[in-house]
Design a protein around this motif. Sequence first.
Motif, PDB file in Angstrom:
ATOM      1  N   GLU A 124      35.738   5.779  67.205  1.00 26.87           N
ATOM      2  CA  GLU A 124      34.555   4.950  67.437  1.00 26.87           C
ATOM      3  C   GLU A 124      34.030   5.157  68.861  1.00 26.87           C
ATOM      4  O   GLU A 124      32.814   5.230  69.087  1.00 26.87           O
ATOM      5  CB  GLU A 124      34.900   3.476  67.212  1.00 26.87           C
ATOM      6  N   ALA A 127      32.306   8.599  69.163  1.00 25.46           N
ATOM      7  CA  ALA A 127      31.020   8.598  68.466  1.00 25.46           C
ATOM      8  C   ALA A 127      29.960   7.820  69.238  1.00 25.46           C
ATOM      9  O   ALA A 127      28.810   8.258  69.365  1.00 25.46           O
ATOM     10  CB  ALA A 127      31.191   8.015  67.058  1.00 25.46           C
ATOM     11  N   ALA A 145      23.096  10.316  63.935  1.00 26.51           N
ATOM     12  CA  ALA A 145      23.935   9.754  62.872  1.00 26.51           C
ATOM     13  C   ALA A 145      24.805  10.820  62.228  1.00 26.51           C
ATOM     14  O   ALA A 145      25.971  10.564  61.906  1.00 26.51           O
ATOM     15  CB  ALA A 145      23.058   9.082  61.824  1.00 26.51           C
ATOM     16  N   LYS A 146      24.268  12.034  62.048  1.00 26.64           N
ATOM     17  CA  LYS A 146      25.048  13.115  61.438  1.00 26.64           C
ATOM     18  C   LYS A 146      26.204  13.535  62.351  1.00 26.64           C
ATOM     19  O   LYS A 146      27.331  13.725  61.895  1.00 26.64           O
ATOM     20  CB  LYS A 146      24.140  14.310  61.154  1.00 26.64           C
ATOM     21  N   GLN A 148      27.633  11.704  64.650  1.00 25.49           N
ATOM     22  CA  GLN A 148      28.597  10.602  64.690  1.00 25.49           C
ATOM     23  C   GLN A 148      29.416  10.533  63.403  1.00 25.49           C
ATOM     24  O   GLN A 148      30.615  10.233  63.444  1.00 25.49           O
ATOM     25  CB  GLN A 148      27.874   9.283  64.934  1.00 25.49           C
ATOM     26  N   ALA A 149      28.796  10.823  62.266  1.00 25.38           N
ATOM     27  CA  ALA A 149      29.542  10.846  61.007  1.00 25.38           C
ATOM     28  C   ALA A 149      30.627  11.910  61.046  1.00 25.38           C
ATOM     29  O   ALA A 149      31.738  11.714  60.524  1.00 25.38           O
ATOM     30  CB  ALA A 149      28.587  11.088  59.832  1.00 25.38           C
ATOM     31  N   LYS A 153      34.581  11.362  60.849  1.00 25.07           N
ATOM     32  CA  LYS A 153      35.114  11.940  59.603  1.00 25.07           C
ATOM     33  C   LYS A 153      34.726  11.086  58.392  1.00 25.07           C
ATOM     34  O   LYS A 153      35.503  10.933  57.451  1.00 25.07           O
ATOM     35  CB  LYS A 153      36.637  12.092  59.684  1.00 25.07           C
ATOM     36  N   LYS A 154      33.497  10.570  58.417  1.00 25.70           N
ATOM     37  CA  LYS A 154      33.051   9.646  57.381  1.00 25.70           C
ATOM     38  C   LYS A 154      32.945  10.292  56.008  1.00 25.70           C
ATOM     39  O   LYS A 154      33.259   9.664  54.997  1.00 25.70           O
ATOM     40  CB  LYS A 154      31.688   9.048  57.763  1.00 25.70           C
ATOM     41  N   ASN A 155      32.446  11.520  55.960  1.00 20.01           N
ATOM     42  CA  ASN A 155      32.156  12.144  54.671  1.00 20.01           C
ATOM     43  C   ASN A 155      33.107  13.287  54.338  1.00 20.01           C
ATOM     44  O   ASN A 155      32.768  14.185  53.563  1.00 20.01           O
ATOM     45  CB  ASN A 155      30.705  12.636  54.662  1.00 20.01           C
ATOM     46  N   ASP A 159      31.381  16.548  52.710  1.00 17.78           N
ATOM     47  CA  ASP A 159      30.416  17.231  53.570  1.00 17.78           C
ATOM     48  C   ASP A 159      30.992  18.573  54.030  1.00 17.78           C
ATOM     49  O   ASP A 159      32.050  18.608  54.667  1.00 17.78           O
ATOM     50  CB  ASP A 159      30.114  16.337  54.778  1.00 17.78           C
ATOM     51  N   SER A 162      31.998  18.802  57.596  1.00 11.78           N
ATOM     52  CA  SER A 162      33.240  18.087  57.911  1.00 11.78           C
ATOM     53  C   SER A 162      34.458  18.932  57.576  1.00 11.78           C
ATOM     54  O   SER A 162      35.492  18.833  58.241  1.00 11.78           O
ATOM     55  CB  SER A 162      33.300  16.749  57.163  1.00 11.78           C
TER      56      SER A 162
END
Length: 229
Positions: A124, A127, A145-146, A148-149, A153-155, A159, A162
């Motif tokens: 966090e 990011a 946003a991309k 930070q994602a 490791k959001k997606n 993705d 990722s």
Amino acid sequence: MGPKLSGSHLPVCQAACGEAYFLRMSSDAFQTTAGRNRFESAIRRFDEENARDPNLEIIDGAARPRELVYAGRLTDWVTRLCAGASEELRLAARCQHLCRWMIPRSDYPMTRAGYLKWREELKEFHAEKAGGILREAGYADDTVAKVQALNLKKNFPADPDSRVLEDALCLVFLQFQFTELAAKTDDAKMVNALQKSWKKMTPVARERAMKLEYGAKEKLLLERALAED
């Protein structure tokens, strides 16, 4: 298994490092001069922040800020795995451990729960700090946003960017951090960590990993991890 890896260090970032580091960019990576300037400004700011790391690593006899070195290594692996890496992926690679030393592991309980909390709050932090720099450089919210994602490791693993970033993270670990960690970690725990990393890697990254050169102990640990998996 006969992995091989050069013992020489990869080049690292230019800022406060004394060695030029050039991104391998495709000729059509940027459509405008403004776009290239924005990218270079963000990279420069990431490097300036990481150059403040008080923790040093010796590279070719010279002391370098650890996170600056790490950012260069991660960027190198991303571009080696994906020569046409997106702008967002290249940015995420350069800021993945941004100012990591500011949140030390020692600030958290030395337990599994403490470790997990530290890791989550680190992501966090990276990011948020990266987002501020990207906005200052002129990036729009969707790009921020991309990036930070990817930091968070959001997606993963849906993705593709990722997947490349995770492969690069694992390869940096195997190439540069494995030996140090293995020297102070119980063999069973080390084997478990290797198995977890291996499961996250794509076949391409696994192939690259098998071509690295390991010390005798590290080679045995990796062979054991793969045999027991």
